[in-house]
Design a protein around this motif. Sequence first.
Motif, short mmCIF file in Angstrom:
data_model
loop_
_atom_site.label_atom_id
_atom_site.label_comp_id
_atom_site.label_asym_id
_atom_site.label_seq_id
_atom_site.Cartn_x
_atom_site.Cartn_y
_atom_site.Cartn_z
N ALA A 9 4.94 -7.71 -1.95
CA ALA A 9 5.39 -8.49 -0.80
C ALA A 9 6.65 -7.89 -0.18
CB ALA A 9 5.65 -9.94 -1.22
N ALA A 17 9.81 -15.91 5.11
CA ALA A 17 9.36 -15.27 3.87
C ALA A 17 10.15 -15.76 2.67
CB ALA A 17 9.48 -13.75 4.00
N VAL A 74 5.72 -5.14 2.10
CA VAL A 74 5.27 -5.66 3.40
C VAL A 74 6.48 -5.85 4.32
CG1 VAL A 74 4.24 -7.65 4.58
CG2 VAL A 74 3.20 -6.77 2.49
N LEU A 75 7.57 -6.39 3.79
CA LEU A 75 8.78 -6.59 4.59
C LEU A 75 9.35 -5.26 5.06
CD1 LEU A 75 10.61 -9.44 2.62
CD2 LEU A 75 9.15 -9.63 4.65
N PHE A 123 8.76 -16.64 -1.10
CA PHE A 123 9.25 -16.01 -2.33
C PHE A 123 9.80 -17.07 -3.29
CE2 PHE A 123 8.82 -12.17 0.02
CZ PHE A 123 8.82 -11.12 -0.90
N SER A 172 0.37 -11.60 5.02
CA SER A 172 0.27 -10.53 4.01
C SER A 172 1.20 -10.80 2.84
CB SER A 172 0.60 -9.17 4.65
OG SER A 172 -0.33 -8.84 5.65
N CYS A 173 2.41 -11.29 3.13
CA CYS A 173 3.34 -11.65 2.05
C CYS A 173 2.74 -12.75 1.17
CB CYS A 173 4.67 -12.13 2.63
SG CYS A 173 5.79 -10.82 3.13
#
Length: 246
Positions: A49, A188, A52-53, A192, A34-35
């Motif tokens: 994003a 993640a 999502v976290l 990023f 999803s991220c």
Amino acid sequence: MTHSPSQRDASRRLLAEVRSPRLDRSRFEHAIASCARALLSPGESLTVALRVLIATTSADGAFVERVVENSSYGPCAVTVAEVFRSGVEPGHPFSWQDPETGETVPNGFPYLLTPTLYGTLAAGKAASIVTQRLGEGAEKELFVDMGVVEQYSVPFQIDGRWAGSLGLRRSGKSRRWPSHDMELLRVAAQLFGAAIERSLVNERMNALVRAKDDLIAGVAHRLRTPLTGLVGMTAILRSGEQLEPG
């Protein structure tokens, strides 16, 4: 930046999928996917994003910071994007102010005030900060001022150099970070970092295009006057008219 209806719908779908009970058995894989999808989408992809976290960890807030060189204070942590869990007072990204000069670091703070955090991140390691466990001094005061009880952040690199960090924060009771929270953040952070690097490359490409256009416009302007004279002289010569000596 305002989201279009289609972008808002896409964001809702991503968050709904992450929160769905059917994903509990594989929350790690789905959160990462999803991220990744959010970061590849147009609009405020970093913010989506980060949501999502928040939806998949025990954090009260999530943030992305860049390392920015300041002429007065050296390397600084500057917030690029930050989100908070529902019910947590969002406020604005923290901006540090020098008590002596009044100069500020907008949306950030100098790393010289946080030797523990800076030393760990600069060494390429994840940094776990518990404010009450810090020794008395500027670093502890800074985290208190930011309202941070606990922070876990992971560095990411761009062009082989430390360029920023992805982090989680708690503003309530301090407790041990679950292992899946930490592992999720470590993976993640690479996504990023790649997304920010892609954005920087696009900015550089756009800047080069603008510079090329400016160069062409400047050259055209410089050539316009002499070329106009030459065209005029050519027209006279072709018409057979005689030029009188000056």
